[in-house]
Design a protein around this motif. Sequence first.
Motif, PDB file in Angstrom:
ATOM      1  N   VAL A  56       0.844  -1.141  -0.018  1.00 24.61           N
ATOM      2  CA  VAL A  56      -0.017   0.086  -0.017  1.00 24.61           C
ATOM      3  C   VAL A  56       0.993   1.109  -0.030  1.00 24.61           C
ATOM      4  CG1 VAL A  56      -1.667   1.331   1.306  1.00 24.61           C
ATOM      5  CG2 VAL A  56      -2.165  -1.193   0.990  1.00 24.61           C
ATOM      6  N   ALA A  57       1.885   1.257   0.933  1.00 21.92           N
ATOM      7  CA  ALA A  57       2.880   2.440   0.758  1.00 21.92           C
ATOM      8  C   ALA A  57       3.660   2.713  -0.436  1.00 21.92           C
ATOM      9  CB  ALA A  57       3.785   2.136   2.104  1.00 21.92           C
ATOM     10  N   PHE A  58       3.971   1.486  -1.129  1.00 22.05           N
ATOM     11  CA  PHE A  58       4.716   1.803  -2.329  1.00 22.05           C
ATOM     12  C   PHE A  58       3.892   2.261  -3.530  1.00 22.05           C
ATOM     13  CE2 PHE A  58       5.801  -0.207  -6.499  1.00 22.05           C
ATOM     14  CZ  PHE A  58       7.140   0.567  -6.617  1.00 22.05           C
ATOM     15  N   LEU A  59       2.580   1.600  -3.428  1.00 23.62           N
ATOM     16  CA  LEU A  59       1.717   2.151  -4.526  1.00 23.62           C
ATOM     17  C   LEU A  59       1.030   3.598  -4.277  1.00 23.62           C
ATOM     18  CD1 LEU A  59      -0.429  -1.073  -5.113  1.00 23.62           C
ATOM     19  CD2 LEU A  59       1.415  -0.290  -6.695  1.00 23.62           C
ATOM     20  N   ASP A 109      -4.736   6.553  -9.908  1.00 23.04           N
ATOM     21  CA  ASP A 109      -4.952   7.300  -8.476  1.00 23.04           C
ATOM     22  C   ASP A 109      -5.830   6.265  -7.743  1.00 23.04           C
ATOM     23  OD1 ASP A 109      -3.493   9.759  -9.014  1.00 23.04           O
ATOM     24  OD2 ASP A 109      -5.273  10.048 -10.331  1.00 23.04           O
ATOM     25  N   TRP A 110      -5.268   6.006  -6.509  1.00 21.90           N
ATOM     26  CA  TRP A 110      -6.092   5.103  -5.724  1.00 21.90           C
ATOM     27  C   TRP A 110      -6.170   5.685  -4.347  1.00 21.90           C
ATOM     28  CZ3 TRP A 110      -7.302   0.036  -7.090  1.00 21.90           C
ATOM     29  CH2 TRP A 110      -6.656  -0.559  -8.054  1.00 21.90           C
ATOM     30  N   THR A 111      -7.114   5.369  -3.714  1.00 19.38           N
ATOM     31  CA  THR A 111      -7.069   5.725  -2.224  1.00 19.38           C
ATOM     32  C   THR A 111      -6.578   4.814  -1.193  1.00 19.38           C
ATOM     33  OG1 THR A 111      -9.335   4.952  -1.513  1.00 19.38           O
ATOM     34  CG2 THR A 111      -9.480   7.054  -2.744  1.00 19.38           C
ATOM     35  N   GLN A 112      -6.305   5.143  -0.196  1.00 20.97           N
ATOM     36  CA  GLN A 112      -5.756   3.976   0.689  1.00 20.97           C
ATOM     37  C   GLN A 112      -6.552   2.979   0.957  1.00 20.97           C
ATOM     38  OE1 GLN A 112      -3.787   5.591   4.405  1.00 20.97           O
ATOM     39  NE2 GLN A 112      -3.144   3.443   4.977  1.00 20.97           N
ATOM     40  N   ARG A 172      -5.929  -0.842  -0.116  1.00 19.10           N
ATOM     41  CA  ARG A 172      -6.062  -1.832   1.167  1.00 19.10           C
ATOM     42  C   ARG A 172      -7.162  -2.974   0.976  1.00 19.10           C
ATOM     43  NH1 ARG A 172      -2.704  -3.393   4.755  1.00 19.10           N
ATOM     44  NH2 ARG A 172      -2.193  -1.341   5.121  1.00 19.10           N
ATOM     45  N   ALA A 173      -8.314  -2.715   0.466  1.00 18.28           N
ATOM     46  CA  ALA A 173      -9.053  -3.702   0.249  1.00 18.28           C
ATOM     47  C   ALA A 173      -8.645  -4.518  -0.917  1.00 18.28           C
ATOM     48  CB  ALA A 173     -10.573  -3.030  -0.572  1.00 18.28           C
ATOM     49  N   LEU A 174      -7.942  -3.928  -2.034  1.00 17.65           N
ATOM     50  CA  LEU A 174      -7.290  -4.753  -3.172  1.00 17.65           C
ATOM     51  C   LEU A 174      -6.247  -5.762  -2.478  1.00 17.65           C
ATOM     52  CD1 LEU A 174      -7.103  -5.106  -6.526  1.00 17.65           C
ATOM     53  CD2 LEU A 174      -5.194  -3.621  -6.347  1.00 17.65           C
ATOM     54  N   VAL A 175      -5.379  -5.263  -1.620  1.00 21.25           N
ATOM     55  CA  VAL A 175      -4.249  -6.121  -1.309  1.00 21.25           C
ATOM     56  C   VAL A 175      -4.741  -7.131  -0.302  1.00 21.25           C
ATOM     57  CG1 VAL A 175      -2.195  -5.898   0.037  1.00 21.25           C
ATOM     58  CG2 VAL A 175      -2.562  -4.075  -1.438  1.00 21.25           C
ATOM     59  N   ASP A 176      -5.666  -6.508   0.714  1.00 19.53           N
ATOM     60  CA  ASP A 176      -6.285  -7.659   1.484  1.00 19.53           C
ATOM     61  C   ASP A 176      -7.062  -8.687   0.917  1.00 19.53           C
ATOM     62  OD1 ASP A 176      -4.434  -6.290   3.629  1.00 19.53           O
ATOM     63  OD2 ASP A 176      -6.485  -5.276   4.464  1.00 19.53           O
ATOM     64  N   GLY A 177      -7.481  -8.442  -0.207  1.00 13.14           N
ATOM     65  CA  GLY A 177      -8.269  -9.446  -1.117  1.00 13.14           C
ATOM     66  C   GLY A 177      -7.536 -10.287  -1.695  1.00 13.14           C
TER      67      GLY A 177
END
Length: 177
Positions: free
Chosen positions: A17-20, A32-35, A39-44
């Motif tokens: 998340v921090a890198f992206l 452009d992504w929101t945190q 977070r939903a994408l990564v945690d998924g």
Amino acid sequence: MNISFTPLGPEDSDGIVAFLLGNKFPFHVRRDWTQKELRALVDGGRYWNSESQGFWIMGNGDCLGMVVLEDLEDDTPMFDLRLAEGYRGQGLGTQILKELCTKVFNENPETVRFEGQTREDNIAMRKVFLKSGFLKEAHYRMGWPAEDGLRLASVAYAILRQDWQSGETTAFDWNDV
């Protein structure tokens, strides 16, 4: 530079998340992504599942970026490469892509070809593909949604296992019919 790939797992969620969020990727579909969205994408499990596996790209102890191998259940995987802003323009793309080919073909004996796509205006990446032994196979006109509702061409490149092994690119006739 010595390039290596470290697999991503759930313990890397915060780092991904921090890198992206901390780098801009102007040539990717989603810029452009929101945190919360990330977070939903990564945690998924986007970066570690049966179809995809992400890796940190490491070079001489530094994290240069990340890459995701996609379509891993097929014999033609694809990739999504994202270099950190501080490492762009230094000629690392070709070395990274060549090392990635070695990884994919050595670790996946069923892989016949390895593919990537980019926008038509991403000239740097298009040159990286060619310098790495990839061949342009498709030019999808208006196939890439861009900012402000524009649509650009998506350009597909691939390398065949036999070309990677021989170091020679097998060409084809664009105008065969």
